[in-house]
Scaffold this active site. Sequence first.
Site, short mmCIF file in Angstrom:
data_model
loop_
_atom_site.label_atom_id
_atom_site.label_comp_id
_atom_site.label_asym_id
_atom_site.label_seq_id
_atom_site.Cartn_x
_atom_site.Cartn_y
_atom_site.Cartn_z
N ASN A 1 5.40 -59.81 86.85
CA ASN A 1 4.36 -59.61 87.65
C ASN A 1 4.21 -58.07 88.46
O ASN A 1 3.37 -58.09 89.47
CB ASN A 1 4.30 -60.96 88.67
CG ASN A 1 4.60 -62.08 88.00
OD1 ASN A 1 5.58 -62.71 88.00
ND2 ASN A 1 3.39 -62.61 87.38
N ILE B 1 1.24 -55.46 92.19
CA ILE B 1 1.70 -56.77 92.06
C ILE B 1 0.52 -57.69 91.52
O ILE B 1 -0.38 -58.01 92.31
CB ILE B 1 2.27 -57.15 93.35
CG1 ILE B 1 3.15 -56.18 93.85
CG2 ILE B 1 2.75 -58.59 93.58
CD1 ILE B 1 3.75 -56.37 95.45
N CYS B 2 0.77 -58.49 90.67
CA CYS B 2 -0.22 -59.26 90.04
C CYS B 2 0.05 -60.63 90.30
O CYS B 2 0.93 -61.44 90.01
CB CYS B 2 -0.31 -59.23 88.47
SG CYS B 2 -1.57 -60.43 87.80
N VAL B 3 -0.51 -60.81 91.52
CA VAL B 3 -0.22 -62.37 91.91
C VAL B 3 -1.66 -63.04 92.77
O VAL B 3 -2.15 -62.21 93.43
CB VAL B 3 0.95 -62.45 93.04
CG1 VAL B 3 0.72 -61.41 94.44
CG2 VAL B 3 1.41 -63.49 93.61
N VAL C 1 1.57 -59.26 84.33
CA VAL C 1 1.05 -58.25 84.42
C VAL C 1 1.66 -57.31 83.16
O VAL C 1 0.84 -56.48 82.68
CB VAL C 1 0.73 -57.48 85.53
CG1 VAL C 1 1.97 -56.93 86.18
CG2 VAL C 1 -0.12 -56.20 85.38
#
Length: 192
Positions: free
Chosen positions: A119, A126-128, A161
Amino acid sequence: LHWKASIMGPENSPYEGGQFYLRIDFTVDYPLKPPKVWFLTEVYHPNVDSKGKICVDFLQHEWKPSFSISYILHWKASIMGPEHSPYEGGQFYLRIDFTADYPLEPPKVWFLTEVYHPNVDSKGKICVDFLQHEWKPSFSISYILLAICSLLALPNAENPVVQEIADVYLHDKPTFDKIAVEMTLEHAKPDF
């Protein structure tokens, strides 16, 4: 509410390269009244007294409720890798930039420390969900940092990601753990 923050000495100044710790105490009437801010690190500066108290106008009589701590600082934070994870023992630096619309819009947060995680992309993004479409103005900085620690402990490989890292995590966890531990040892050495 009491916070401890660190700032880096500005470039092209006598403080360049230094890391300075601050204590920030918010009063019950914040943001109507300014927070009390002082250095925990000894600093020789004309606007800092011998006890570390910062004496500047915008923290005293020029304070405006529209100011926020994010208005004052772009943050550099660090989190410790969660126990019982391949990141355990590592110290991971994050950059937190607040927009003018904060807290209605989320801050921009990314890792400054290289991390092997499905992620987190190669630039630290940061892919959240909670930093994007699931953002709520009630989320505090403490919540964000704890949620990022949780993400380190429990990656969301279903919404990565970096698909290649997610595939390793999902199909070969021992290899994922080995690579994450190696990168933690190489890039996330604690500085204390």
